[in-house]
Write an enzyme that holds these catalytic residues in place. Structure first.
Site, PDB file in Angstrom:
ATOM      1  N   SER A  26       0.858  -1.463   0.018  1.00  0.00           N
ATOM      2  CA  SER A  26       0.065  -0.068   0.148  1.00  0.00           C
ATOM      3  C   SER A  26       0.796   1.242  -0.066  1.00  0.00           C
ATOM      4  O   SER A  26       1.706   1.223  -0.758  1.00  0.00           O
ATOM      5  CB  SER A  26      -0.970  -0.219   1.201  1.00  0.00           C
ATOM      6  OG  SER A  26      -1.926   0.968   1.102  1.00  0.00           O
ATOM      7  N   ARG A  75     -12.141   7.795   7.242  1.00  0.00           N
ATOM      8  CA  ARG A  75     -11.651   6.423   7.315  1.00  0.00           C
ATOM      9  C   ARG A  75     -12.669   5.617   6.877  1.00  0.00           C
ATOM     10  O   ARG A  75     -12.539   4.514   6.472  1.00  0.00           O
ATOM     11  CB  ARG A  75     -11.217   6.374   8.719  1.00  0.00           C
ATOM     12  CG  ARG A  75     -10.628   4.846   8.968  1.00  0.00           C
ATOM     13  CD  ARG A  75      -9.413   4.450   8.240  1.00  0.00           C
ATOM     14  NE  ARG A  75      -8.791   3.312   8.336  1.00  0.00           N
ATOM     15  CZ  ARG A  75      -7.569   2.938   7.984  1.00  0.00           C
ATOM     16  NH1 ARG A  75      -6.849   3.881   7.163  1.00  0.00           N
ATOM     17  NH2 ARG A  75      -7.110   1.843   8.115  1.00  0.00           N
ATOM     18  N   HIS A 115      -7.609  -4.827  -1.709  1.00  0.00           N
ATOM     19  CA  HIS A 115      -6.398  -4.014  -1.475  1.00  0.00           C
ATOM     20  C   HIS A 115      -5.802  -4.763  -0.095  1.00  0.00           C
ATOM     21  O   HIS A 115      -4.777  -4.735   0.210  1.00  0.00           O
ATOM     22  CB  HIS A 115      -6.651  -2.588  -1.282  1.00  0.00           C
ATOM     23  CG  HIS A 115      -5.442  -1.744  -1.013  1.00  0.00           C
ATOM     24  ND1 HIS A 115      -4.533  -1.332  -2.023  1.00  0.00           N
ATOM     25  CD2 HIS A 115      -4.932  -1.210   0.150  1.00  0.00           C
ATOM     26  CE1 HIS A 115      -3.582  -0.713  -1.707  1.00  0.00           C
ATOM     27  NE2 HIS A 115      -3.879  -0.521  -0.372  1.00  0.00           N
ATOM     28  N   ASP A 148      -8.482  -4.799  -6.608  1.00  0.00           N
ATOM     29  CA  ASP A 148      -7.852  -3.941  -5.756  1.00  0.00           C
ATOM     30  C   ASP A 148      -8.110  -2.468  -6.287  1.00  0.00           C
ATOM     31  O   ASP A 148      -7.752  -2.103  -7.146  1.00  0.00           O
ATOM     32  CB  ASP A 148      -6.331  -4.065  -5.851  1.00  0.00           C
ATOM     33  CG  ASP A 148      -5.581  -3.115  -4.864  1.00  0.00           C
ATOM     34  OD1 ASP A 148      -6.161  -1.981  -4.464  1.00  0.00           O
ATOM     35  OD2 ASP A 148      -4.447  -3.474  -4.270  1.00  0.00           O
TER      36      ASP A 148
END
Lengths: 358, 358
Positions: B157, B218, B329, B299
């Protein structure tokens, strides 16, 4: 009889545009409780009087003006699809559409809630109106206009959910449906994206910035309508570094759409239709009339796996048309070549079902 | 020499955990202008002293504690991957990691900006720190520790972006890299999702609700880490209808992660690392050491097409490993079986490159 807001007939084509309001039967029960009172649905019926009727329903930002006719100003939301010489030809079919109840159009109504506890917040005061409830309002329109069964109903995105609910509930009012970019329910990732959108709007309303919140929510919605590859092709490149911070090429595109949308929607309208999308649930087994499902890949909101699964459960007599398009969920609005063919084929099938031959 | 914050050696394994701060060379120029002053990078090096060193870098929420050792409390962010008898075995390799500069860990630094006009808003005061800048701080750590070239660098990432930048810039400090879920730049859809996240936080900060904004940002980020099918399997079902409004099953999951994250990050830290992800750009042609690219499908943030395109442009000597996982992901954090094999293979290749045989 509906009250008419306007009607005109073109001499050359004998084309009529009939606009008006159909009353929602008082006390209509909503799927999640509550009754509609003083409801009226704005409709528009364009074409040759007496020709078979195809209803067309778009996404939450669509309204009853699918395509403009003479005397109209502006543009319809599916201009290239509907009209003289277009795939859905108004010389052959009449085209019906409506404004969604509690959306930004001219449909109106109030919910009387006999049973639910008093709402604790603004969020809870937004009516729980499902696509099935919208389908009931479409039925009210066809009743008010005393129409024969619709020979076709084409619904895309939110309109696809309404079309599925209508097909499942009113088989006697519809011969055939075409459902683009909608499955039998919202999957949790699509819901999650909409939950964030609604929270953005709720937070913005709480601090007096309704338009800013709606615009940002729409920016987030826009990220679910196209594809990563399309955006890469159109908007790659470095950001500008401004005194306000970074600004990436894709932001101009997103903000343009966010701001346009915010000029049309109030927070309540957005919250209502957004959560309505998440309340969509139909039983595949209840659908007995033939349905053409149209699945674009990729489509973040109605992914291929979900429409294939729905097609499987609907069984024989239905059809799944697979489209590949970088335009994603929005391909029905942009991919003229492919979707013209799909709608032409559907209209031919409608004609055959209505006994016209093709 | 670095200042040490702690070091202990296990008798049984001769295992050492060395923690400390490495100074960032004063005046280090950042990719987008400005100089770092008073910079220090918190590092952690765990394993048998003298063993070859593999560096491991995770996403923006990861820190230098990849896996705990005795005396540690809590859990590392990649606990099952690193340690005694695990795929990256600390009996064979030392494992190095760092806290990202301007993230929530213990690394510190300030940016002196000689040239840019005074910032007009809070947004513009967030340092423009790129993955390349983070790579420079990793180089400062390896210099301070006087390490031989790293035998491997595994980045996932955001850490994958840093790993690519490090590989392109410091080929003399690294033998081989493994890059999971990162390509040569952020594509515009990934950027768009992060733009919305940052705007959510900025709007929340403006009204004094920093933690609420970070949590909601988030929540949106979480929608990009998994897959639609996984969420469908785990969180399908109808909402509860509460006095506060609808609440869907997926919301408990999303809010749990949103709130945990908000307890760890300040707005500035989040804004900095979020925009850092969008500022990531490396030239594939600059990478001369061998790289193992690991692409999960789906992803949303580093889609298969983008990693295939990067692999193509990097040319010979590199490898693309394709993984299918509904965990998207985040598969590197959850799919133990598949990623254990990938890291084992990579470690074998590292050993061969370091002249150890396999």
């Amino acid at each position: 009889m509906p009250s008419k807001t306007g009607s005109h007939i073109s001499r050359a084509q004998q084309m009529r545009v009939l606009e008006g309001f159909a009353p929602v039967p008082d006390g209509l029960l909503l799927e999640h409780g509550g009754r509609i009172v003083e409801g009226r649905i704005a409709y528009r019926l364009a074409g040759i009087p007496g020709a078979p009727v195809v209803c067309v329903l778009g996404g939450i930002s669509a309204d009853r003006i699918v395509a403009v006719q003479e005397r109209d100003t502006g543009r319809g939301w599916w201009e290239w699809m509907v009209g003289t010489g277009r795939p859905l030809d108004t010389r052959v079919h009449q085209v019906l559409s409506i404004d969604y109840l509690f959306g930004p159009g001219e449909s109106r109504g109030a919910v009387v809630n006999d049973t639910r506890a008093p709402a604790a917040s603004d969020a809870a005061t937004v009516p729980l109106v499902t696509p099935l409830d919208q389908a009931h309002t479409l039925a009210a329109v066809t009743d008010a206009l005393e129409l024969d069964p619709l020979c076709g109903l084409i619904g895309a995105s939110y309109g696809g959910a309404v079309a599925l609910a209508f097909a499942a509930t009113y088989p006697e009012k519809l011969l055939r449906a075409c459902v683009i970019g909608a499955a039998d329910s919202s999957h949790p990732l699509a819901t999650a994206w909409r939950v964030v959108q609604r929270r953005i709007v709720q937070r913005a309303v709480a601090v007096g910035d309704e338009a800013g919140g709606i615009a940002l929510a729409r920016v987030l919605a826009m990220t679910t309508y196209r594809s990563d590859i399309e955006l890469q092709q159109r908007f790659s490149g470095p950001p500008s570094i401004t005194e306000e911070g970074l600004r990436f090429p894709v932001e101009d595109y997103l903000d343009h759409h966010g701001q346009s949308f915010a000029r049309r929607f109030t927070a309540d309208q957005f919250l209502c239709l957004s959560q309505s999308s998440d309340l969509h649930v139909i039983e595949a087994e209840h659908i007995t009339i033939p349905v053409t499902l149209v699945s674009t890949d990729p489509d973040f909101l109605a992914p291929r796996w979900q429409m294939e699964d729905l097609a499987r459960r609907m069984g024989d007599g239905h059809q799944l048309v697979r489209v590949s398009s970088l335009h994603g969920h929005d391909a029905f609005l942009t991919d003229e070549a492919r979707f013209s063919e799909i709608v032409k084929d559907f209209v031919v099938a409608c004609g055959a079902a209505a006994g016209q031959g093709s």
